[in-house]
Design an enzyme around this catalytic site. Structure first.
Site, PDB file in Angstrom:
ATOM      1  N   HIS A 128       0.928  -1.189  -0.071  1.00 41.84           N
ATOM      2  CA  HIS A 128      -0.094  -0.134   0.000  1.00 41.84           C
ATOM      3  C   HIS A 128       0.915   1.370   0.044  1.00 41.84           C
ATOM      4  O   HIS A 128       0.662   2.146  -0.904  1.00 41.84           O
ATOM      5  CB  HIS A 128      -0.861  -0.101   1.320  1.00 41.84           C
ATOM      6  CG  HIS A 128      -1.746   1.211   1.476  1.00 41.84           C
ATOM      7  ND1 HIS A 128      -3.046   1.344   1.001  1.00 41.84           N
ATOM      8  CD2 HIS A 128      -1.480   2.477   1.911  1.00 41.84           C
ATOM      9  CE1 HIS A 128      -3.476   2.471   1.392  1.00 41.84           C
ATOM     10  NE2 HIS A 128      -2.422   3.173   1.824  1.00 41.84           N
ATOM     11  N   GLU A 129       1.818   1.379   1.017  1.00 40.73           N
ATOM     12  CA  GLU A 129       2.581   2.666   0.972  1.00 40.73           C
ATOM     13  C   GLU A 129       3.642   2.513  -0.050  1.00 40.73           C
ATOM     14  O   GLU A 129       4.000   3.673  -0.762  1.00 40.73           O
ATOM     15  CB  GLU A 129       3.454   2.603   2.398  1.00 40.73           C
ATOM     16  CG  GLU A 129       2.792   2.389   3.525  1.00 40.73           C
ATOM     17  CD  GLU A 129       1.681   3.595   3.822  1.00 40.73           C
ATOM     18  OE1 GLU A 129       1.887   4.560   3.116  1.00 40.73           O
ATOM     19  OE2 GLU A 129       0.643   3.092   4.456  1.00 40.73           O
ATOM     20  N   HIS A 186       1.766   4.588  -2.760  1.00 42.30           N
ATOM     21  CA  HIS A 186       2.051   6.014  -2.515  1.00 42.30           C
ATOM     22  C   HIS A 186       3.533   6.547  -3.350  1.00 42.30           C
ATOM     23  O   HIS A 186       3.391   7.546  -3.750  1.00 42.30           O
ATOM     24  CB  HIS A 186       1.924   6.447  -1.122  1.00 42.30           C
ATOM     25  CG  HIS A 186       0.591   6.451  -0.659  1.00 42.30           C
ATOM     26  ND1 HIS A 186      -0.335   7.232  -0.959  1.00 42.30           N
ATOM     27  CD2 HIS A 186      -0.089   5.642   0.423  1.00 42.30           C
ATOM     28  CE1 HIS A 186      -1.651   7.060  -0.281  1.00 42.30           C
ATOM     29  NE2 HIS A 186      -1.511   6.008   0.666  1.00 42.30           N
ATOM     30  N   GLU A 200      -4.739   7.974  -2.726  1.00 35.74           N
ATOM     31  CA  GLU A 200      -5.016   6.434  -2.283  1.00 35.74           C
ATOM     32  C   GLU A 200      -5.725   5.661  -3.421  1.00 35.74           C
ATOM     33  O   GLU A 200      -5.434   4.367  -3.422  1.00 35.74           O
ATOM     34  CB  GLU A 200      -6.437   6.811  -1.341  1.00 35.74           C
ATOM     35  CG  GLU A 200      -6.152   7.552  -0.136  1.00 35.74           C
ATOM     36  CD  GLU A 200      -5.074   6.644   1.019  1.00 35.74           C
ATOM     37  OE1 GLU A 200      -4.952   5.320   0.470  1.00 35.74           O
ATOM     38  OE2 GLU A 200      -4.179   7.142   1.504  1.00 35.74           O
TER      39      GLU A 200
END
Lengths: 498, 498
Positions: free
Chosen positions: B264-265, B268, B294
């Site tokens: 997830h990170e 980003h 997101e």
């Protein structure tokens, strides 16, 4: 404006100055510990912008007007505010002499030079670093000429790290050391080697981390205000007494290196953490000079840390964390950590040969700044001086001229502080011993007693007194290097049974 | 002044703004990862000073004059400079509306509230945090009233995280989701549970660290520009594309938590690292909105990371690092990481129930900002909403209202971005599938192909387009949440064999 209002303005100005220094300091710490490689360029940009802000803050019209006002009303100020004005006036005059573009360019230069030096060292290739060193030397000479045209440039630099120090004092000091250390080292060599082989026993890194925590506890470092980080070249950085960071490195086959780094950096941290809290965010906060700083770090590392009592205190922990060491007595360990042997690396040197490493750098710096030396010739000069002072052959740049970080950050004139600090430490021990039983306190793990004495005589004053005045007050007499040479003679006579 | 000179001045101004943001960002990162406890107070001081500098930089006379000039000559500017002026004008108007003392006090408030929230959460005691939340809500409402007196305050806040978003769009969006998700979840529940018990196999933290490195390699994160840190609440922070930091946490009995945090990170980070390099140090650099951000992170986490192909790709590494997992097939693991189950914690929620967690927060925020809700009543409201939306009982504040960091930093209006981003991601998948074989690329470990597509359609543009325009260009059609609900229906039908 009343004097009271002026002091309030001074508080504001110093707070802003603190904030910029704090931010730049955290960015440097981040760089040294975790930042990714490509962060170099944007960090250089940001450091440039913040340096310029800091420059304008100290030298801008508002600051100048305030400074003038305070200087005119200096007699109405108490000793603390008077010293703040004096310190600010000094840094104002130094900064103001340098055009802002040069100041900003220099701050970007040293930010980059640090990374380049790390790379040059890892490749053991001085040529990569040479153009940066040349530019740093040129800039330092130019800044000295601008800020203090009537002062010898190297004297000007020495004074930056130890207010009041100059080459005349250094020459006398180093001559006094050399005349006692060289014959003592000859006697030590003749006595034959001490067994140090067992110090390279494998000591797992995780166990060394535990040892570091234990050492920090032993010297009473408050962990709510002090963290420990991992880097290749250990250092300490303080952002007020509330936030200090020490660093170390871990080599499985050399636990001693980390152990004494922690104690050394811990000495710096203790000093930085114990300025009078009223000084926080002002120009009086923190250590007053590098000489006094090194007097504290080297006091903890050597005078305390390499004492028979300290080794005895840590010994149970050492054998718990590394059971193989149990084959050697505390006395064996004590002798081993004090073995004197001319070597290549300053940070690994014993107490006896350490000042010789400093003298090499002192000669190098004089040659660099006086302008006779071409940067291309410096590695050869380094090799010759190591041959002359320590009798060792330097095999490569990494263990030669590239070993220290200082010059890459522009710190020329810093090295003599280490030797001076060692000598301060020995004289402090002499004085402290009149008040407390130092070996007894170490033996029983009551390092707090020693900390209390130093806090009372040194730490709490922050930058209130000039270094020489601070030390004379603590000593109760003028500085005298004989305490240091006497200490070395006593210690090495005992270690080697001379 | 010519337009060219004005743009040069704009460059300088944006560079200074970048530098202050960079420094404050590094200080926050340092706080989250390593800083000692007592650093809170001095960091608050420094953050206050730097925020004020940043405020004065954006709203000062020089900036205002420049902004006026550029707005008058807007027709002479290219689309990039025009957008820079638009963005700066927006932040100028927002900032200028707030008196400087309030702005500085607010920045110190949120700096402190973050630490207080961490403590409150660790003690599971909302009462500690409540006074800070109350002050944050009051400040946010006041800032909205000052900056946009004619706009609904919550609409104003939504727009901060996703330019153009308002509660009307949110209401319609969430209604569309709810009408499809609730019946789908009923069918999933009726199908009976998937076995997830083996996901709590002990997975040593050191092995999880290796897995994190491997995952970063798989999604092609350049480690020279991206590091990984350890924190309790994972986040990503970017200081230009040259320096991005992702973070994760490691729990021995929950390797999935760290694994999907990293992915997830990582999403980003990929977005932040790939703005056109010409945008570095300008207002165009980095992600344009939290919704788009997101969309990238949740795309990598869920659409890519929880796909059958990705699980298959990582599986050999999983069983190498944790051999006990070999008792379970890649298909078992894939089903387990996609098990849908109403729970308490947003960050641990599956894709299907995740939007329901967001809807709870959306309702909470409307109640907070519309002013009907007393902060003392918020935990009870939270419990009721969890009962209603997810059918679960909230046992304590730590797993209830204190679970997320957002409100402590003043981020009210952020949460809807997560759901919107998920929906963006599904529509991107639809469009991407027309150009490349997405499952095939994942199966063969060629994530670079997917990255290339996203870089070309989204990442490289930085903040050049408004979020809705950027997404429509990428989609080739207007946004439509049906791609998201269709995706969820397809996926859960497969996972549960409905």
């Amino acid at each position: 404006m009343t004097t009271k209002e002026a002091i309030e303005k001074l508080n504001e100005l110093e707070l802003k100055n603190f904030a910029l220094g704090h931010a730049m300091g955290i960015m440097s710490y981040d760089d040294e510990t975790v930042a990714p490689k490509n962060s170099r360029m944007p960090r250089g940009k940001t450091m440039g912008v913040l340096s310029e802000m800091s420059y304008r803050l100290t030298t801008g019209d508002e600051a100048v007007g305030l400074l003038e006002y305070l200087k005119e009303h200096i007699d109405e100020l108490g000793p603390e505010d008077r010293r703040r004005v004096e310190l600010w006036d000094k840094s104002f005059r130094e900064l103001k002499a340098i055009p802002v573009e040069e100041y900003v360019a220099y701050s970007e230069l040293t930010s980059t030079a640090g990374s380049v030096w790390r790379e040059a060292k890892s490749r053991s290739d001085y040529r990569l670093f040479e153009p940066y060193l040349r530019r740093i030397i040129d800039a330092q000479r130019r800044f000295a000429a601008l800020a203090a045209p009537d002062t010898d440039p190297y004297d000007y630099m020495l004074d930056k790290y130890e207010e009041g120090l100059d080459r005349k004092r250094c020459d006398a000091f180093f001559a006094a050391l050399r005349s006692r250390i060289v014959p003592l080292l000859e006697r030590v060599k003749a006595a034959g080697p001490v067994d140090t082989s067992f110090l390279s026993v494998p000591f797992p890194v995780s166990a060394q981390r535990e040892l570091a925590d234990k050492l920090m506890d032993i010297i009473c470092l408050d962990r709510d205000s002090c963290i420990i980080g991992e880097v290749e070249h250990p250092f300490t950085t303080a952002f007020s007494g509330y936030d200090v960071r020490i660093t170390t490195h871990y080599y499985e086959r050399d636990f001693i290196s980390s152990m004494y780094s922690v104690v050394h950096e811990g000495g710096h941290a203790l000093y930085d953490m114990h300025s009078d809290r009223r000084y926080a965010f002002t120009g009086l906060d923190g250590g007053v000079s590098m000489g006094v700083h090194e007097s504290q770090s080297r006091f903890y590392e050597n005078i305390i840390g390499r004492s028979r009592e300290f080794v005895g205190l840590v010994y149970p922990e050492l054998i718990r964390l590394c059971p193989k060491l149990a084959a050697h007595s505390p006395e064996d360990v004590w002798r081993a950590v004090n073995a004197a042997r001319p070597g290549l690396i300053r940070t690994e040197a014993d107490e006896l040969t350490y000042p010789l490493h400093i003298m090499v750098r002192y000669e190098m710096e004089k040659a660099m700044i006086d302008g006779g030396a071409d940067t291309a010739d410096l590695p050869e000069m380094w090799r010759e001086l190591y041959r002359e002072y320590l009798g060792v052959e330097v095999p490569d740049d990494a263990s030669g001229i590239l070993q220290d970080t200082h010059w890459s950050g522009g710190a020329i004139g810093y090295f003599p502080s280490y030797a001076l600090g060692s000598a301060y430490g020995a004289q402090l021990l002499h004085r402290m011993s009149g008040d407390i039983d130092v070996p007894g306190a170490v033996r029983s793990g009551e390092i707090g007693k020693i900390n209390g004495w130093l806090e009372d005589k040194i730490w709490k004053y922050g930058c209130l007194f000039r270094p020489s005045e601070l030390m004379e007050r603590a000593f109760g007499e003028p500085f005298d290097p004989k305490y240091y040479t006497d200490y070395l003679e006593r210690k090495y006579t005992e270690v080697y049974g001379l």
